[in-house]
Design an enzyme around this catalytic site. Structure first.
Site, PDB file in Angstrom:
ATOM      1  N   SER A   1       0.875  -1.171   0.000  1.00  0.00           N
ATOM      2  CA  SER A   1       0.000   0.000   0.000  1.00  0.00           C
ATOM      3  C   SER A   1       0.910   1.218   0.000  1.00  0.00           C
ATOM      4  O   SER A   1       1.880   1.291   0.767  1.00  0.00           O
ATOM      5  CB  SER A   1      -0.944  -0.006   1.195  1.00  0.00           C
ATOM      6  OG  SER A   1      -1.997   0.907   0.955  1.00  0.00           O
ATOM      7  N   GLU A   2       0.616   2.166  -0.882  1.00  0.00           N
ATOM      8  CA  GLU A   2       1.598   3.205  -1.178  1.00  0.00           C
ATOM      9  C   GLU A   2       1.845   4.170  -0.024  1.00  0.00           C
ATOM     10  O   GLU A   2       2.792   4.952  -0.074  1.00  0.00           O
ATOM     11  CB  GLU A   2       1.223   3.959  -2.458  1.00  0.00           C
ATOM     12  CG  GLU A   2      -0.067   4.763  -2.390  1.00  0.00           C
ATOM     13  CD  GLU A   2      -1.249   3.964  -2.911  1.00  0.00           C
ATOM     14  OE1 GLU A   2      -1.220   2.714  -2.833  1.00  0.00           O
ATOM     15  OE2 GLU A   2      -2.210   4.605  -3.399  1.00  0.00           O
ATOM     16  N   ASN A   3       1.022   4.120   1.028  1.00  0.00           N
ATOM     17  CA  ASN A   3       1.326   4.959   2.186  1.00  0.00           C
ATOM     18  C   ASN A   3       2.495   4.414   3.004  1.00  0.00           C
ATOM     19  O   ASN A   3       2.885   5.041   3.994  1.00  0.00           O
ATOM     20  CB  ASN A   3       0.083   5.154   3.067  1.00  0.00           C
ATOM     21  CG  ASN A   3      -0.546   3.856   3.515  1.00  0.00           C
ATOM     22  OD1 ASN A   3      -0.671   2.919   2.728  1.00  0.00           O
ATOM     23  ND2 ASN A   3      -0.936   3.790   4.769  1.00  0.00           N
TER      24      ASN A   3
END
Lengths: 215, 232, 232, 215
Positions: free
Chosen positions: D51-53
């Protein structure tokens, strides 16, 4: 031709660097004479020493008990670290320099000139050590100091109008500390900030045109 | 599902061939992948392009391969301290490209992170700038391009079966960056630990960058310049 | 020697003025510097340029400042989930610049790491490319420039008096990057620990990037979208 | 105009994605329908969800006991992680994507076209959500999949010759999964890889010219 008798010792040159450091500042030390700085900084100055192989918070030498093969400085010498030290990769390490987060950078040199250019990585046809981190280290620090002996073994003065050896960086040096004094490159000449006790302007081996003023 | 865990250097380097480019982690001899280098020597792979800060030092590390004339091309930042490289550079047996160390690190990172090029002031106004595009920002800068490789061989203190890595002290240096920049990254570790043993916050290199991992053995961990307190 | 440790948000933000640019860490409401934001609200600083992925969310975080009309300019990647920003963007009260999130992160890193510009494929062929230089590599790319700020306000789980930081789980996000990119970085921590308490290998952000640090208090740590196992 | 009765459910669309995943591969899931993929992947496939966070190794939902405000996905929803997960900053997170280390990327969309272009971040004059990470996510992954309902609420087909809304990326999509089938953009038309059981070509709301072949 040899230098004058009344020159600074290496430790006295190192003390000139230490005087320039603000308390709590961060400092990168190049290979050679500059590494001596680490040994002489009073701990109460709270200086954070950076070594570009990936450590901030270099302290003195390790003991034979505490030595670790994975804990070295950029000169590949064994070191120890102080409380609050950190380790990081090389991209981060050079980012600290390039990004202007290291206040002071001290490098050795073969030649330095009035334009503030430095040569310290090769002598064509004779010797190539490679630039290592030096080409990066000369950009970014607020204060770039070059420490070098005033004369080469052959007796040639190392402070020139323009460097003859291939450059490490162009117009990047702020202060020069030799065994004879402290100098500031002014473009076409050097300002003498200070001379070692007993050293005269005539002993510097520099033309009058190359010396702009005595501070 | 294919496992990333290999038995040893021999099995992990099975498909390395003559002529490939190999990034090798380590600063001087600190943090070098000893087992993988010795396996390349054992297999007598030739015509290699070695990409490493020092290409060995003091006759060890990648200098083991220099002695056997296995390296024909080298990309590095520093030759001092490596007489084998100095000599083969002067005799033109090895084609050496010198790259400023910060540019070297950032170019490897760029390859790993998909950055196609970047501008840095390092090297502007020097021989290094020859043939490179320059551009004026607050300082004049050079355009530098990503540096990638076919293989990366690196060493970590701890690694798990997915390839999550943790490095000790200054042994981290170029290794995580190289792991990102190679098509095939082969890691040797002092300790192969269980999945989950490295705290997720403290993973220095996520396993997604690692293709193969093995437990190394018989480390020399040579100290190049031992200096001790009150002894110099 | 001047200490970096401050008593609270009020003392740490003493010199923040109207019109400054402020980077604020956090993804949505995860990892936001609550105390510093509330201090900016208390002081009613105006005309701020906020640089943050979401400029608050769900009426909280930087949205506390939006409600008070303290922000006149915003640089962010995502407006969804932030009705205060959406509304003030449409009414032109806030001048919003949208930046693709990966470009946003990398531009902030570039500012911190002294990289003067870089090429990325993100945004090529879209409205974002308008007015930007493009260049063909393996893919067509855009030239992107560093994104810096006067101040960064960030939050970490743990920090020591030198400013070495450790972040918990996904609360790291943009915070270490912003700390590198601002002239003055002000950190609030859940736990102010002793120097040396964070293992040197596990420091996420070395203290050299931090100018001020204080122990925060009364954290809400709001969860925006709580979803639990076997309950949806 | 509404869609045909025999369309896939969201879960059946998700299963189409899962079939495309190789064991052990890495996968980024966009906001919206794609997040459902995380719930349905069989653990034995050994997929690593990014997840790009700033997390790799996303697992299912947390319990009320294990939930943490600092552990969320890019949709700001609470998550848990599996053994071997790692956390990192956003520059590293997008470097994983941009550098081609994430095998598959699944995004939602408003429109997608035969050239492989995607629009999913704004409707001029109506709605701006911002691109978030989508403009980065469409470059780098070996397989970029767009999941979307075949028809809008108004009944307009979302698979077009050329997108009318502002683009997120140009020529970046490899596969499209709608509730009616699986499609591959071919440049001037779409290849039909598969239709949901009972769905006919005529029900797609696309001209013959826009459909190049039925697989």
């Amino acid at each position: 031709m040899t230098g004058p008798q009344n020159h600074w010792s290496k430790n006295e040159m190192v003390d000139q660097v230490i005087e320039m450091l603000e308390d709590g500042s961060s400092l990168n030390l190049g290979i050679g004479i500059p590494t001596l700085v680490a040994q002489r900084i009073p701990p109460e100055k709270g200086i954070w020493i950076h070594s570009e192989n990936g450590v901030l918070g270099v302290a003195g030498r390790p003991t034979r008990q505490s030595v670790s093969p994975t804990l070295i400085n950029a000169g590949k010498e064994t070191i120890s670290v102080k409380k609050g030290a950190s380790f990081f990769d090389s991209a981060m390490s050079f980012g600290m320099i390039r990004g202007g987060h290291i206040d002071v950078c001290v490098l050795g040199g073969m030649q330095v000139d009035a334009e503030g250019s430095l040569a310290n990585w090769m002598i064509p046809g004779k010797k190539v050590t490679g630039m290592g981190g030096a080409m990066d280290l000369v950009h970014g620090a607020k204060l770039v100091i070059v420490m070098l002996t005033h004369f080469s073994k052959r007796g040639d003065v190392k402070l020139l109008h323009r460097c003859k050896l291939p450059l490490t960086g162009k117009g990047v040096v702020h202060k020069i500390i030799t065994d004879l004094g402290v100098f500031t490159p002014m473009g076409e000449s050097f300002q003498i900030d200070q001379l070692a006790p007993g050293v005269t302007k005539e002993q510097l081996g520099m033309t009058d045109a190359l010396i702009s003023s005595v501070n | 599902m294919t496992s990333k865990v290999f038995k040893d250097a021999e099995s992990a380097l099975f498909d390395m061939k003559d002529g490939v480019s190999v990034m090798s982690g380590g600063f001087g001899l600190c943090g070098i992948p000893e087992n993988s280098i010795l396996e390349i020597r054992r297999r007598q792979l030739k015509n290699l392009h070695a990409i490493s800060n020092n290409i060995g030092n003091s006759g060890r590390g990648l200098a083991w391969l220099l002695k056997e004339k296995q390296i024909s091309r080298a990309t590095c930042s520093y030759v001092g301290g490596n007489p084998d490289l100095e000599q083969q550079m002067l005799s033109h047996e090895v084609d050496v490209t010198l790259v400023p160390q910060g540019t070297f690190s950032e170019r490897i990172r760029a390859a790993g992170m998909g950055v196609r090029g970047f501008y840095t002031p390092a090297g502007y106004g020097t021989e290094i700038a020859e043939g490179k595009e320059s551009r004026e920002f607050d300082l004049p800068c050079l355009l530098e391009l990503p540096l990638a490789a076919d293989f990366a061989i690196i060493k970590a203190q701890k690694g798990d079966p997915y390839g999550n890595l943790w490095f000790q002290e200054t042994a981290r240096n170029f290794s995580p960056l190289m792991a990102m920049a190679a098509k095939v990254t082969i890691v040797e570790v002092e300790q192969l630990v269980e999945l989950g043993e490295i705290l997720p916050e403290d993973v220095h290199l996520p396993g997604v960058f690692v293709q193969r991992i093995y437990q190394g053995s018989e480390y020399e961990n040579t100290i190049e310049i031992p200096i001790f307190e009150d002894e110099n």
